[in-house]
Motif scaffolding. Structure first.
Motif, short mmCIF file in Angstrom:
data_model
loop_
_atom_site.label_atom_id
_atom_site.label_comp_id
_atom_site.label_asym_id
_atom_site.label_seq_id
_atom_site.Cartn_x
_atom_site.Cartn_y
_atom_site.Cartn_z
N VAL A 101 52.06 -1.61 -65.07
CA VAL A 101 50.81 -0.77 -64.03
C VAL A 101 51.03 -2.13 -63.09
O VAL A 101 50.87 -2.75 -61.81
N GLU A 102 50.00 -3.11 -63.78
CA GLU A 102 49.64 -4.60 -63.61
C GLU A 102 50.75 -5.42 -62.99
O GLU A 102 50.47 -6.13 -62.44
N ILE A 103 52.45 -5.10 -63.80
CA ILE A 103 53.14 -5.51 -63.37
C ILE A 103 53.62 -5.39 -61.92
O ILE A 103 54.18 -5.92 -61.50
N GLN A 104 53.93 -4.22 -61.88
CA GLN A 104 54.50 -3.67 -60.47
C GLN A 104 53.45 -4.00 -60.03
O GLN A 104 53.86 -4.55 -58.14
N HIS A 105 52.15 -4.32 -59.65
CA HIS A 105 50.80 -5.07 -58.36
C HIS A 105 51.51 -6.11 -58.10
O HIS A 105 51.68 -6.20 -57.07
N LEU A 106 52.13 -7.02 -59.62
CA LEU A 106 52.34 -8.66 -59.21
C LEU A 106 53.36 -8.16 -58.29
O LEU A 106 53.81 -9.59 -57.21
N ILE A 107 55.02 -7.57 -58.94
CA ILE A 107 55.58 -7.42 -58.20
C ILE A 107 55.38 -7.08 -56.62
O ILE A 107 55.88 -8.16 -55.97
N ASP A 108 55.01 -5.66 -56.19
CA ASP A 108 54.56 -5.30 -55.25
C ASP A 108 53.79 -6.77 -54.50
O ASP A 108 54.11 -6.86 -53.41
N ARG A 109 52.73 -7.13 -54.47
CA ARG A 109 52.04 -9.00 -54.55
C ARG A 109 53.39 -9.50 -54.10
O ARG A 109 53.16 -10.08 -52.61
N LEU A 110 53.50 -10.40 -55.05
CA LEU A 110 55.42 -11.34 -54.78
C LEU A 110 55.54 -11.14 -53.43
O LEU A 110 56.10 -11.49 -52.54
N ALA A 111 56.07 -9.72 -53.12
CA ALA A 111 56.94 -9.18 -52.13
C ALA A 111 56.57 -9.39 -50.62
O ALA A 111 56.26 -9.64 -49.60
N LYS A 112 54.98 -9.07 -50.43
CA LYS A 112 54.23 -9.13 -49.49
C LYS A 112 53.98 -10.25 -48.99
O LYS A 112 53.79 -10.67 -47.90
N LEU A 113 53.82 -11.52 -50.31
CA LEU A 113 53.81 -12.34 -50.11
C LEU A 113 54.47 -12.96 -49.38
O LEU A 113 54.69 -14.06 -48.39
#
Length: 172
Positions: free
Chosen positions: A77-89
């Motif tokens: 779950v955490e790595i998916q959150h990091l991937i999504d955040r990276l795309a947003k940033l």
């Protein structure tokens, strides 16, 4: 007359405050770049680990999330959150590359990240604007500040028209 003076005062204050936006954008963009670099390193390492297991990124995340171990599930779950955040940033960073000052205002509003903004504000120091962006931002702030006071002052300027006594209807 008094409203005109208030409008001028607030227009000046808004204009002065708005001239600081380009300096804040610079700090925000620098923090954004640092966050992107950190997240990209984490995601790249995860992708390398997934590739070593002959898995795609999505397959590796699915495997972690379906694992009965709560630690592995949390990691997925955490790595998916990091991937999504990276795309947003990354989207936010691309939006800040626009040469148009108005586009930068919109980019900040649309892609605002509270964590990065907090860190940018900590590093922010007011600066005298000497760039076209600073000048244009000052004009935008001046117009908004003056316009708001004039808008708020409309009922006061037209109070006689708005609150005059109306004649009672005549009965036939």
């Amino acid at each position: 007359m008094i409203i005109g003076r208030f409008a001028l005062f607030f227009a000046f204050i808004f204009g002065l405050a708005a001239t600081q936006a380009p300096e804040f954008w610079q700090q925000y963009k620098q923090r954004l770049g640092g966050a992107i670099d950190e997240l990209a390193a984490i995601v790249t390492q995860f992708d390398t680990d997934a590739t070593a297991q002959h898995l795609t990124q999505a397959q590796a995340i699915a495997r972690l999330e379906s694992d009965p171990d709560p630690l592995a599930q949390g990691r997925g779950v955490e790595i998916q959150h990091l991937i999504d955040r990276l795309a947003k940033l990354r989207h936010a960073a691309a939006a800040f590359d626009a040469p148009n000052v108005g586009a930068k205002w919109v980019a900040l509003a649309e892609t605002f990240d509270p964590q990065i903004a907090e860190r940018a504000y900590e590093a922010y120091e007011p600066a005298i604007p000497t760039t076209p962006d600073g000048f244009i931002s000052g004009i935008i702030g001046f117009v908004i500040g003056g316009g708001l006071v004039h808008l708020i002052g409309l009922p006061i300027r037209h109070r006689k028209k708005l609150f005059r006594r109306r004649n009672a209807p005549v009965e036939a």
